[in-house]
Scaffold this active site. Structure first.
Site, PDB file in Angstrom:
ATOM      1  N   ASP A  31      -8.253  -4.503   5.547  1.00 55.25           N
ATOM      2  CA  ASP A  31      -7.405  -4.299   4.370  1.00 55.25           C
ATOM      3  C   ASP A  31      -8.134  -3.516   3.271  1.00 55.25           C
ATOM      4  O   ASP A  31      -9.353  -3.569   3.176  1.00 55.25           O
ATOM      5  CB  ASP A  31      -6.957  -5.675   3.839  1.00 55.25           C
ATOM      6  N   ASN A  79       4.519  -4.608   7.688  1.00 54.20           N
ATOM      7  CA  ASN A  79       4.167  -3.282   7.184  1.00 54.20           C
ATOM      8  C   ASN A  79       5.267  -2.235   7.436  1.00 54.20           C
ATOM      9  O   ASN A  79       5.235  -1.150   6.850  1.00 54.20           O
ATOM     10  CB  ASN A  79       2.842  -2.781   7.797  1.00 54.20           C
TER      11      ASN A  79
HETATM   12  C1  IPE Z   1      -2.511  -7.155   6.331  1.00 54.98           C
HETATM   13  O1  IPE Z   1      -2.651  -6.362   5.197  1.00 54.98           O
HETATM   14  C2  IPE Z   1      -2.165  -6.309   7.503  1.00 54.98           C
HETATM   15  C3  IPE Z   1      -3.186  -5.388   7.936  1.00 54.98           C
HETATM   16  C4  IPE Z   1      -4.404  -5.276   7.452  1.00 54.98           C
HETATM   17  C5  IPE Z   1      -2.825  -4.526   9.008  1.00 54.98           C
HETATM   18  P1  IPE Z   1      -1.460  -6.206   4.134  1.00 54.98           P
HETATM   19  O2  IPE Z   1      -1.991  -5.297   3.093  1.00 54.98           O
HETATM   20  O3  IPE Z   1      -0.224  -5.813   4.810  1.00 54.98           O
HETATM   21  O4  IPE Z   1      -1.311  -7.692   3.608  1.00 54.98           O
HETATM   22  P2  IPE Z   1      -0.689  -8.257   2.274  1.00 54.98           P
HETATM   23  O5  IPE Z   1       0.669  -7.655   2.130  1.00 54.98           O
HETATM   24  O6  IPE Z   1      -1.604  -7.840   1.170  1.00 54.98           O
HETATM   25  O7  IPE Z   1      -0.674  -9.729   2.470  1.00 54.98           O
HETATM   26  C1  IPE Z   2      -4.744  -1.876   5.213  1.00 64.28           C
HETATM   27  O1  IPE Z   2      -4.816  -1.242   3.995  1.00 64.28           O
HETATM   28  C2  IPE Z   2      -4.054  -1.038   6.262  1.00 64.28           C
HETATM   29  C3  IPE Z   2      -2.687  -1.468   6.577  1.00 64.28           C
HETATM   30  C4  IPE Z   2      -2.125  -2.550   6.158  1.00 64.28           C
HETATM   31  C5  IPE Z   2      -1.930  -0.608   7.464  1.00 64.28           C
HETATM   32  P1  IPE Z   2      -3.621  -1.272   2.948  1.00 64.28           P
HETATM   33  O2  IPE Z   2      -2.763  -0.080   3.179  1.00 64.28           O
HETATM   34  O3  IPE Z   2      -2.926  -2.581   2.966  1.00 64.28           O
HETATM   35  O4  IPE Z   2      -4.424  -1.096   1.601  1.00 64.28           O
HETATM   36  P2  IPE Z   2      -4.167  -1.833   0.217  1.00 64.28           P
HETATM   37  O5  IPE Z   2      -4.142  -3.299   0.496  1.00 64.28           O
HETATM   38  O6  IPE Z   2      -2.868  -1.325  -0.296  1.00 64.28           O
HETATM   39  O7  IPE Z   2      -5.319  -1.433  -0.628  1.00 64.28           O
HETATM   40 MG    MG Z   3      -3.231  -4.323   1.977  1.00 63.63          MG
END
Ligand code: IPE
Ligand code: IPE
Ligand code: MG
Length: 264
Positions: A31, A79
């Site tokens: 993340d 997502n």
């Molecule tokens: C969790 O991250 C999913 C992945 C890293 C693929 P998110 O960014 O989607 O999680 P939340 O929404 O902050 O809980």
């Molecule tokens: C994790 O990074 C990757 C996916 C969930 C696909 P994020 O895209 O959630 O990055 P933040 O949490 O917005 O920084």
């Molecule tokens: Mg995230």
């Protein structure tokens, strides 16, 4: 002499000196790509692109250090709520990743597979996934699992649906179903439960990842954004893990360490 719990896994020939008790199964919630990019005034996609480099680094390090199972949360079921632009970019990056890494995975004897709801993935991604699952299928050194379009609750629900069908068909006796029996209906069946779950980016939650499987998993949180996560950060997580005393509900003291208790 204190024997090692078998959930820590044997040291392999390749393991560095500091890695005394590697987790058998390491799972990572990758993340912070978006915030990494935002901090640099770049589009979110730039963070995802950089994040793919971290995936490569992490897979290489885990393979070199003898981690037997590595499971990476790449895209959650939730997502799909993100903008079309971002989802498309992520799908392209995934295809690129598979194109670039396939031969190395074969060479390094890494078996690749994806878990999650495949029905929502674009055809081209699905085809590529299936190809790489087939071409790497004989790998025996490491299992690399990518959680894609994945939801822990959906995985549990799908398993329950399949099991209910088997019960109606008279193939199983509902009263006799054990946790192991249930586990066999999972997408991720065959993977042992994770010993260590790492989450980057400073969030303290599991976001629907491997809910059934993490009942006794050790959790490690770091504020580092995924694109910045390097070998040294991974080393810190593994060093922290090997200091943990896992009890699985048994009494404390040395007995838990010496018992070789496994999750049941
Ligand atoms: C969790 O991250 C999913 C992945 C890293 C693929 P998110 O960014 O989607 O999680 P939340 O929404 O902050 O809980
Ligand atoms: C994790 O990074 C990757 C996916 C969930 C696909 P994020 O895209 O959630 O990055 P933040 O949490 O917005 O920084
Ligand atoms: Mg995230």
């Amino acid at each position: 002499m204190i024997s090692k719990p078998d959930t820590m896994g044997p040291r392999t020939r390749e393991a560095p000196d500091w890695l005394v008790r590697p987790p058998v199964h390491l799972a990572i919630i990758m993340d912070g790509n978006g915030r990494w990019a935002q901090k640099r005034h770049l589009p979110r996609v730039a963070g995802h692109r950089q994040g793919a480099q971290s995936v490569r680094r992490t897979v290489t390090a885990c393979r070199a250090w003898g981690i037997r199972y590595l499971t990476l949360y790449a895209f959650s079921w939730e997502n799909w709520k993100r903008s079309r632009l971002e989802v498309d970019a992520l799908m392209h990056l995934l295809e690129d990743y598979l194109d670039r890494e396939e031969s190395l995975m074969i060479e390094k004897s890494i078996r690749f597979r994806a878990i999650g709801d495949r029905s929502r993935l674009p055809q081209s991604v699905l085809r590529r996934l299936e190809q790489v699952e087939a071409s790497t299928g004989r790998g025996v050194a490491m299992d690399l699992t990518l959680a894609l379009s994945y939801s822990g609750r959906e995985e549990i629900l799908a398993a329950a649906r399949r099991m209910a069908s088997d019960a109606i068909a008279g193939k199983i006796d509902p009263a006799a179903i054990s946790q192991e029996d249930f586990g066999r209906y999972f997408d991720s069946s065959g993977l042992p439960p994770p010993d260590l779950l790492v989450r980057t980016s400073g969030e303290y939650r599991v976001s629907n990842f491997l809910l059934w499987q993490i009942a006794y998993t050790e959790l490690y949180f770091t504020g580092v954004y995924w694109p910045d996560f390097g070998e040294e950060d991974l080393k810190q997580a593994l060093l922290d893990f090997q200091e943990r005393q896992r009890r699985f509900g048994a009494e404390g003291g040395t007995s838990a360490v010496t018992s070789g208790a496994t999750e049941r």
